[in-house]
Design a protein around this motif. Structure first.
Motif, short mmCIF file in Angstrom:
data_model
loop_
_atom_site.label_atom_id
_atom_site.label_comp_id
_atom_site.label_asym_id
_atom_site.label_seq_id
_atom_site.Cartn_x
_atom_site.Cartn_y
_atom_site.Cartn_z
N ALA A 176 0.84 -1.20 0.00
CA ALA A 176 0.00 0.00 0.00
C ALA A 176 0.87 1.25 0.00
CB ALA A 176 -0.94 0.01 1.20
N ASN B 29 -1.92 -4.10 2.88
CA ASN B 29 -3.32 -4.22 3.31
C ASN B 29 -3.82 -5.66 3.40
OD1 ASN B 29 -3.63 -1.47 3.61
ND2 ASN B 29 -4.20 -1.19 1.48
N SER C 204 -3.61 -7.38 7.67
CA SER C 204 -3.22 -6.03 7.28
C SER C 204 -2.06 -5.68 8.20
CB SER C 204 -4.38 -5.06 7.48
OG SER C 204 -3.96 -3.75 7.24
#
Length: 160
Positions: free
Chosen positions: A99, A114, A150
């Motif tokens: 990300a 993520n 995540s």
């Protein structure tokens, strides 16, 4: 009350008195066992178990500290690129969709992914620490609904 007891006691035969005294003695021993000896024995067993767990935890902590010190003594591996670029390349090689990568300094960066499978991610971390020349300084992982994590990990280059 004691007058009633004395009257009752004097109404017993010597044999009954001896049996009642033996019964009272056995009752006292049983209550002493149940109310004093067993709780103290259980407390001692719990204390020994806590001590054993503490000794094992201390041994594990010492071993982990030695492993970390070994990583620190291993000397840095010169990274071929800035840490944030290098981490992006290594994540891409494994197939992670990053990300973002935030450089903190010339020797530190934070990677945010993520969705990643836990087994693959932690193997990647171990590979980076053992052969990549970086150390994980911080890690925050949150479970997603689809059996992935995540994660946000902070890396730094291994010091000399």
């Amino acid at each position: 009350m004691s007058a009633r007891f004395n009257l009752w006691w004097s109404g017993r035969s010597p044999r009954e008195r001896i049996m009642l005294l033996v019964m009272a003695g056995l009752l006292a021993v049983t209550l002493g066992w149940l109310l004093l000896v067993r709780p103290l024995g259980d407390a001692l067993a719990d204390a020994r178990a806590r001590h054993d767990r503490a000794v094992v935890a201390r041994g594990e902590a010492v071993a982990q500290a030695a492993a970390i010190a070994g990583l620190e003594r291993g000397g840095p591996t010169a990274l071929p690129a800035p840490i944030n670029v290098w981490l992006g390349q290594k994540a891409g090689e494994v197939g992670f969709t990053v990300a973002r990568i935030d450089p903190i300094s010339a020797t530190q960066a934070t990677v945010v992914i993520n969705a990643v499978r836990p087994q693959t991610f932690f193997k990647w971390l171990a590979d980076l620490e053992h052969g990549g020349g970086v150390i994980v300084e911080g890690l925050s992982a949150t479970a997603n609904n689809d059996a992935t994590l995540s994660v946000e990990a902070t890396f730094r280059v291994r010091a000399k």
